[in-house]
Design a protein around this motif. Structure first.
Motif, mmCIF file in Angstrom:
data_model
loop_
_atom_site.group_PDB
_atom_site.id
_atom_site.type_symbol
_atom_site.label_atom_id
_atom_site.label_comp_id
_atom_site.label_asym_id
_atom_site.label_seq_id
_atom_site.Cartn_x
_atom_site.Cartn_y
_atom_site.Cartn_z
ATOM 1 N N ASP A 63 1.198 -0.758 -0.013
ATOM 2 C CA ASP A 63 -0.045 0.373 0.016
ATOM 3 C C ASP A 63 0.898 1.335 -0.364
ATOM 4 O O ASP A 63 2.252 0.831 0.614
ATOM 5 C CB ASP A 63 -1.062 -0.510 0.877
ATOM 6 N N GLY A 64 -0.042 2.195 -0.131
ATOM 7 C CA GLY A 64 1.263 3.636 -0.085
ATOM 8 C C GLY A 64 1.673 4.121 -1.551
ATOM 9 O O GLY A 64 3.295 4.365 -1.378
ATOM 10 N N VAL A 65 1.638 2.899 -2.604
ATOM 11 C CA VAL A 65 2.739 3.253 -3.462
ATOM 12 C C VAL A 65 2.083 4.482 -4.636
ATOM 13 O O VAL A 65 1.215 4.212 -4.902
ATOM 14 C CB VAL A 65 1.913 1.863 -4.462
ATOM 15 N N THR A 66 3.139 5.598 -4.804
ATOM 16 C CA THR A 66 3.231 7.034 -5.551
ATOM 17 C C THR A 66 3.138 6.173 -6.781
ATOM 18 O O THR A 66 3.025 7.393 -7.623
ATOM 19 C CB THR A 66 3.498 7.996 -4.919
ATOM 20 N N ALA A 67 4.425 5.674 -7.229
ATOM 21 C CA ALA A 67 5.156 5.161 -8.630
ATOM 22 C C ALA A 67 5.705 4.046 -8.057
ATOM 23 O O ALA A 67 6.363 3.563 -7.344
ATOM 24 C CB ALA A 67 6.148 6.988 -8.616
ATOM 25 N N MET A 68 5.551 3.759 -9.899
ATOM 26 C CA MET A 68 6.239 2.067 -10.399
ATOM 27 C C MET A 68 6.838 2.209 -11.821
ATOM 28 O O MET A 68 6.239 2.519 -12.584
ATOM 29 C CB MET A 68 4.849 1.658 -10.177
ATOM 30 N N ARG A 69 8.029 1.560 -11.366
ATOM 31 C CA ARG A 69 9.719 1.125 -12.181
ATOM 32 C C ARG A 69 9.397 -0.242 -12.556
ATOM 33 O O ARG A 69 9.722 -1.321 -11.326
ATOM 34 C CB ARG A 69 10.363 2.350 -12.196
ATOM 35 N N SER A 70 9.462 -0.313 -13.969
ATOM 36 C CA SER A 70 10.120 -1.622 -13.494
ATOM 37 C C SER A 70 11.082 -1.402 -14.773
ATOM 38 O O SER A 70 11.057 -1.058 -15.590
ATOM 39 C CB SER A 70 9.143 -2.477 -14.305
ATOM 40 N N LEU A 87 13.430 -8.913 -1.663
ATOM 41 C CA LEU A 87 12.383 -7.219 -0.977
ATOM 42 C C LEU A 87 13.814 -6.613 -1.110
ATOM 43 O O LEU A 87 14.047 -6.883 0.215
ATOM 44 C CB LEU A 87 11.081 -7.437 -0.443
ATOM 45 N N ALA A 88 13.631 -5.639 -1.147
ATOM 46 C CA ALA A 88 14.459 -4.301 -0.161
ATOM 47 C C ALA A 88 13.893 -2.631 -0.280
ATOM 48 O O ALA A 88 13.389 -2.677 -1.105
ATOM 49 C CB ALA A 88 15.526 -4.486 -1.096
ATOM 50 N N PHE A 89 14.789 -2.616 1.211
ATOM 51 C CA PHE A 89 13.432 -1.001 1.355
ATOM 52 C C PHE A 89 15.154 0.285 1.522
ATOM 53 O O PHE A 89 15.446 -0.359 2.859
ATOM 54 C CB PHE A 89 12.490 -1.038 2.677
ATOM 55 N N ASP A 90 15.002 0.546 0.771
ATOM 56 C CA ASP A 90 15.925 2.109 0.949
ATOM 57 C C ASP A 90 15.104 3.173 1.370
ATOM 58 O O ASP A 90 13.854 3.589 1.011
ATOM 59 C CB ASP A 90 16.543 2.788 -0.568
ATOM 60 N N VAL A 91 15.165 4.119 2.193
ATOM 61 C CA VAL A 91 14.551 5.151 2.754
ATOM 62 C C VAL A 91 14.868 6.059 2.593
ATOM 63 O O VAL A 91 15.838 6.124 2.239
ATOM 64 C CB VAL A 91 14.393 4.779 4.142
ATOM 65 N N GLY A 92 14.033 6.707 2.067
ATOM 66 C CA GLY A 92 14.322 8.391 1.364
ATOM 67 C C GLY A 92 13.698 9.531 2.781
ATOM 68 O O GLY A 92 14.901 9.084 3.651
ATOM 69 N N ASP A 93 12.666 9.938 2.797
ATOM 70 C CA ASP A 93 12.915 10.633 3.469
ATOM 71 C C ASP A 93 11.654 10.473 4.291
ATOM 72 O O ASP A 93 10.608 10.385 3.802
ATOM 73 C CB ASP A 93 12.339 12.001 3.073
ATOM 74 N N PRO A 95 9.106 8.300 6.428
ATOM 75 C CA PRO A 95 8.947 6.713 6.161
ATOM 76 C C PRO A 95 8.975 6.860 4.981
ATOM 77 O O PRO A 95 9.104 5.457 4.121
ATOM 78 C CB PRO A 95 7.482 6.802 7.083
ATOM 79 N N SER A 96 9.049 7.763 4.124
ATOM 80 C CA SER A 96 8.965 7.499 2.378
ATOM 81 C C SER A 96 10.234 6.629 2.262
ATOM 82 O O SER A 96 11.064 6.989 2.711
ATOM 83 C CB SER A 96 8.691 8.190 1.909
ATOM 84 N N GLY A 97 10.294 5.932 0.798
ATOM 85 C CA GLY A 97 11.158 4.828 0.418
ATOM 86 C C GLY A 97 11.056 4.289 -0.802
ATOM 87 O O GLY A 97 10.101 4.903 -1.459
ATOM 88 N N THR A 98 11.946 3.684 -1.234
ATOM 89 C CA THR A 98 11.606 2.585 -2.844
ATOM 90 C C THR A 98 11.944 1.354 -2.373
ATOM 91 O O THR A 98 12.937 0.857 -1.603
ATOM 92 C CB THR A 98 12.647 2.895 -3.461
ATOM 93 N N LEU A 116 6.176 1.670 4.526
ATOM 94 C CA LEU A 116 6.380 0.402 4.373
ATOM 95 C C LEU A 116 4.818 -0.010 4.713
ATOM 96 O O LEU A 116 4.968 0.491 5.794
ATOM 97 C CB LEU A 116 7.881 0.303 5.109
ATOM 98 N N ASP A 117 4.656 -0.439 3.781
ATOM 99 C CA ASP A 117 2.568 -1.034 3.962
ATOM 100 C C ASP A 117 2.955 -2.558 3.668
ATOM 101 O O ASP A 117 1.823 -1.873 2.440
ATOM 102 C CB ASP A 117 1.847 0.479 4.243
ATOM 103 N N VAL A 118 3.210 -3.075 3.927
ATOM 104 C CA VAL A 118 2.890 -4.599 3.339
ATOM 105 C C VAL A 118 2.466 -5.907 4.037
ATOM 106 O O VAL A 118 2.676 -5.577 5.186
ATOM 107 C CB VAL A 118 5.022 -4.968 2.869
#
Length: 138
Positions: A63-70, A87-93, A95-98, A116-118
């Motif tokens: 959830d909370g996906v604002t953009a997707m790239r493949s 699966l890997a999470f890189d924190v941006g600002d 709590p957001s991230g990629t 992160l909401d999985v």
């Protein structure tokens, strides 16, 4: 026993990722709802936690996906198969991230998320398989 896991931080995500390693999905089973900002994957995951070699159908919702790239995923072939590696999470600002979903053969999904909401949930019963993932190093 079926799994239902929630990930809201990097430690939780490592647990979800370990449950999903070697999951198989069709390209056509990747669904991104841009308007409602979520991505779902319908997959067949190998039950590493089971005593016998089994696969079980499962769903992954992010959830909370604002953009997707493949990368290296041909969406014009919906019946092509992908094998999920990590699966890997890189924190941006915060709590957001990629969130990056990596597949065998170089394919990947990169998801910009608000936080992160999985959710991973098994569906139905496991089924025996003769094919066990092989990660032998050569």
């Amino acid at each position: 026993m079926s799994l239902k896991l929630i990930a809201s931080d990097a430690d939780d995500l490592r647990i979800v990722a370990s449950a999903l390693q070697d999951a198989i999905l069709r390209v056509g089973d990747i669904e991104w709802n841009a308007a409602q900002r979520f991505l779902t994957l319908r997959l067949s995951r190998f039950r590493h936690e089971a005593a016998k070699a089994e696969r079980i159908e499962a769903g992954l919702r992010i959830d909370g996906v604002t953009a997707m790239r493949s990368q290296a995923i041909d969406r014009s072939h919906p019946d092509a198969f992908l094998v999920l590696l990590s699966l890997a999470f890189d924190v941006g600002d915060a709590p957001s991230g990629t969130l990056t979903v990596t597949f065998a053969g170089g394919g990947a999904l990169q998801l910009d998320v608000e936080a992160l909401d999985v959710l991973l949930a098994d569906v139905g019963d496991g089924r025996r398989t003769r094919h066990r993932p092989d990660h032998a190093v050569s």
